[in-house]
Design an enzyme around this catalytic site. Structure first.
Site, mmCIF file in Angstrom:
data_model
loop_
_atom_site.group_PDB
_atom_site.id
_atom_site.type_symbol
_atom_site.label_atom_id
_atom_site.label_comp_id
_atom_site.label_asym_id
_atom_site.label_seq_id
_atom_site.Cartn_x
_atom_site.Cartn_y
_atom_site.Cartn_z
ATOM 1 N N LYS A 68 -2.422 -42.698 -18.784
ATOM 2 C CA LYS A 68 -3.817 -43.118 -18.977
ATOM 3 C C LYS A 68 -4.245 -43.958 -17.791
ATOM 4 O O LYS A 68 -3.539 -44.885 -17.398
ATOM 5 C CB LYS A 68 -3.932 -43.959 -20.264
ATOM 6 C CG LYS A 68 -5.373 -44.378 -20.567
ATOM 7 C CD LYS A 68 -6.124 -43.262 -21.255
ATOM 8 C CE LYS A 68 -7.615 -43.478 -21.281
ATOM 9 N NZ LYS A 68 -8.294 -43.105 -20.003
ATOM 10 N N LYS A 92 -0.398 -52.600 -18.538
ATOM 11 C CA LYS A 92 -1.618 -52.965 -19.269
ATOM 12 C C LYS A 92 -1.632 -52.289 -20.646
ATOM 13 O O LYS A 92 -1.915 -52.919 -21.659
ATOM 14 C CB LYS A 92 -2.824 -52.513 -18.450
ATOM 15 C CG LYS A 92 -4.115 -53.201 -18.784
ATOM 16 C CD LYS A 92 -5.277 -52.568 -18.033
ATOM 17 C CE LYS A 92 -5.185 -52.736 -16.527
ATOM 18 N NZ LYS A 92 -6.413 -52.284 -15.843
ATOM 19 N N LYS A 104 -2.998 -43.223 -12.711
ATOM 20 C CA LYS A 104 -4.189 -43.542 -11.924
ATOM 21 C C LYS A 104 -4.457 -42.409 -10.960
ATOM 22 O O LYS A 104 -3.544 -41.680 -10.577
ATOM 23 C CB LYS A 104 -3.963 -44.827 -11.121
ATOM 24 C CG LYS A 104 -5.241 -45.482 -10.687
ATOM 25 C CD LYS A 104 -5.807 -46.298 -11.836
ATOM 26 C CE LYS A 104 -7.009 -47.097 -11.441
ATOM 27 N NZ LYS A 104 -7.278 -48.152 -12.422
ATOM 28 N N THR A 188 -14.871 -53.516 -20.366
ATOM 29 C CA THR A 188 -13.971 -54.360 -19.559
ATOM 30 C C THR A 188 -14.508 -55.790 -19.546
ATOM 31 O O THR A 188 -13.748 -56.760 -19.709
ATOM 32 C CB THR A 188 -13.840 -53.804 -18.126
ATOM 33 O OG1 THR A 188 -13.499 -52.417 -18.220
ATOM 34 C CG2 THR A 188 -12.773 -54.530 -17.344
ATOM 35 N N SER A 356 -11.311 -47.132 -24.070
ATOM 36 C CA SER A 356 -10.965 -45.746 -23.728
ATOM 37 C C SER A 356 -10.064 -45.161 -24.816
ATOM 38 O O SER A 356 -10.216 -43.997 -25.207
ATOM 39 C CB SER A 356 -10.215 -45.690 -22.398
ATOM 40 O OG SER A 356 -11.113 -45.688 -21.319
#
Ligand code: GLU
Length: 431
Positions: A68, A92, A104, A188, A356
């Site tokens: 993710k 995270k 990523k 965020t 997300s």
């Protein structure tokens, strides 16, 4: 040559290792990215010429679930950067106990130099190149620096065309009409706000007497500035890539947001039009903003902003890392010795990936939540994990960053060990 971002990121792992009792095998696995892909993306430009762009996708670890992480469009994107960002995503997701590994992606480009149509062709070309390596149960994409809901919509559409089935859960941060979640846009910033809100009472800070400086006035920094201003914090300085503004008595954030949205940047705010009349301000550079004597400093732009070179100038009491990796490990040590408390990125900016996750759940169940439900679940998760990290740091007398890594490592270690460790194989049969 300066040290690679990934090896600097790995130092955080080493610092946390001595406080966990997980197998050496698990630690060894976490030192390396599982999968790194580099693709060349040919794009037909508006003038008929052909340009080749370099793109990346890294799945760092998928032991706790599918990869993710976002996709970044920036001139500085490199394999090393994408690998370290994927490393941070792994930790995270574990910090927030999301059923995901870390990944990523990125493309090296200056997104401002491309037309919308060129950006669309590039985004679709990126998916053509990596389609076999992503999927709702393999690796799920999301927005990051200079990518947004529109780009995510193109990506999900392209993947659906390739697979010949509508696949909303392969990308999060999509437009609402394509299966996006309410609340993802500001998630965020909201997550960072919940962390601040849950921890600051422990530090005896009163919003009205707390000064804040924010580096980065993009989709996260600007929203967080407004949330803090509404709660009564004195946001005295903000900046974007062109520079910043400072006002001792606090800035009028809603007006600056409005002004920035209708112009090219904060620079356009400098004494042009109405905002200048609302509050007097001084102009400052990004370096000057970082060195301000404020209670809370919030780097919300890019990595490597506080390094050995400028760390001595930092005067803030608390730093909230809303960007990924804004402080190098060498600078971290200096900040710790100066008694400056750092709230690490893998907690402070985890609100985005948490919503997300909610979006992915909604896509798979086909049942969509209200903004209230999303925010309430986000708040609960951010507060819960913040409290646990705070307790670990108090109990072991370690920094919040090391505590966050300990917290994540315990979860990752457990998952990796469940697949079998050296001891498990050496010490005989399965009973
Ligand atoms: N790019 C964001 C981050 O660095 C969000 C990632 C996601 O939602 O998957 O956390």
């Amino acid at each position: 040559m300066s040290e690679s971002l990934l090896s600097d990121a790995g130092k955080r792992l080493q610092a946390a290792m001595k406080y966990v009792s997980i197998s050496e095998d698990a630690i060894e696995r976490l030192k390396y990215p599982k999968f790194s892909l580099n693709v060349s993306i040919p794009v037909r430009m508006d003038d008929g010429s052909l340009k080749i762009f370099q793109g990346y996708r890294v799945r760092y670890d998928d032991t706790r679930g599918p990869g993710k992480g976002g996709v970044r469009y920036h001139p500085n994107v490199s394999l090393d950067e994408v690998q370290s960002l994927a490393f941070w995503m792994t930790f995270k997701c574990a910090v927030l106990n999301l059923p995901f590994g870390g990944a990523k992606g990125g493309i090296t480009l200056n997104p401002k130099a491309l037309s919308k149509l060129e950006l669309e062709r590039l985004s679709r070309g990126y998916i053509d190149a990596i389609a076999d390596f992503i999927g709702p149960d393999v690796d799920i994409l999301a927005p990051d620096v200079y990518t947004n809901a529109m780009v995510m919509g193109w990506m999900m559409d392209q993947y659906s065309i390739i697979r010949r089935q509508i696949s909303p859960a392969v990308v999060t941060g999509k437009p609402l009409t394509m299966g996006g979640s309410v609340g993802r846009d500001g998630a965020t910033a909201a997550g960072a706000y919940f962390v601040i809100e849950s921890i600051l009472p422990k530090l005896d800070l009163i919003p009205q007497q707390t000064t804040v400086a924010i580096q980065g006035f993009g989709k996260v920094g600007s929203v967080l500035a407004e949330l803090l201003a509404i709660a009564g914090y004195k946001v005295v300085a903000v900046s974007d890539s062109q520079g910043g503004i400072y006002a001792k008595k606090g800035l009028d954030i809603p007006s600056i947001r409005q002004y920035k949205a209708s112009s090219q940047g904060i620079k356009a705010v400098y004494c042009e039009g109405s905002v200048c009349n609302i509050v007097e301000h001084e102009v400052l550079t990004n370096q000057e903003l970082l060195a301000l004597d404020v209670d809370i400093l919030i780097p919300a732009a890019l990595e490597n902003q506080i390094t050995e070179e400028n760390v001595d100038s930092i005067k803030a009491k608390y730093i909230f890392e809303v960007a990924n990796g804004p402080i190098t490990s060498a600078a971290d040590k200096v900040l710790e010795s100066k008694g400056i408390m750092v709230f690490p990125d893998i907690l402070a900016n985890a609100g985005g990936v948490t919503v997300s996750y909610f979006e992915w759940v909604q896509n798979r169940s086909g049942l969509y939540w209200t903004l209230e439900e999303v925010n309430q679940r986000l708040r609960q998760k951010m507060v819960e994990e913040s409290k646990q990290i705070w307790s670990i740091s108090q109990e072991l007398a370690i920094s919040l960053r090391t505590a966050a890594y300990v917290h994540a490592l315990n979860r990752l270690g457990e998952a990796l060990s469940a697949k079998g460790t050296r001891d498990y194989y050496i010490n005989g049969r399965v009973s």
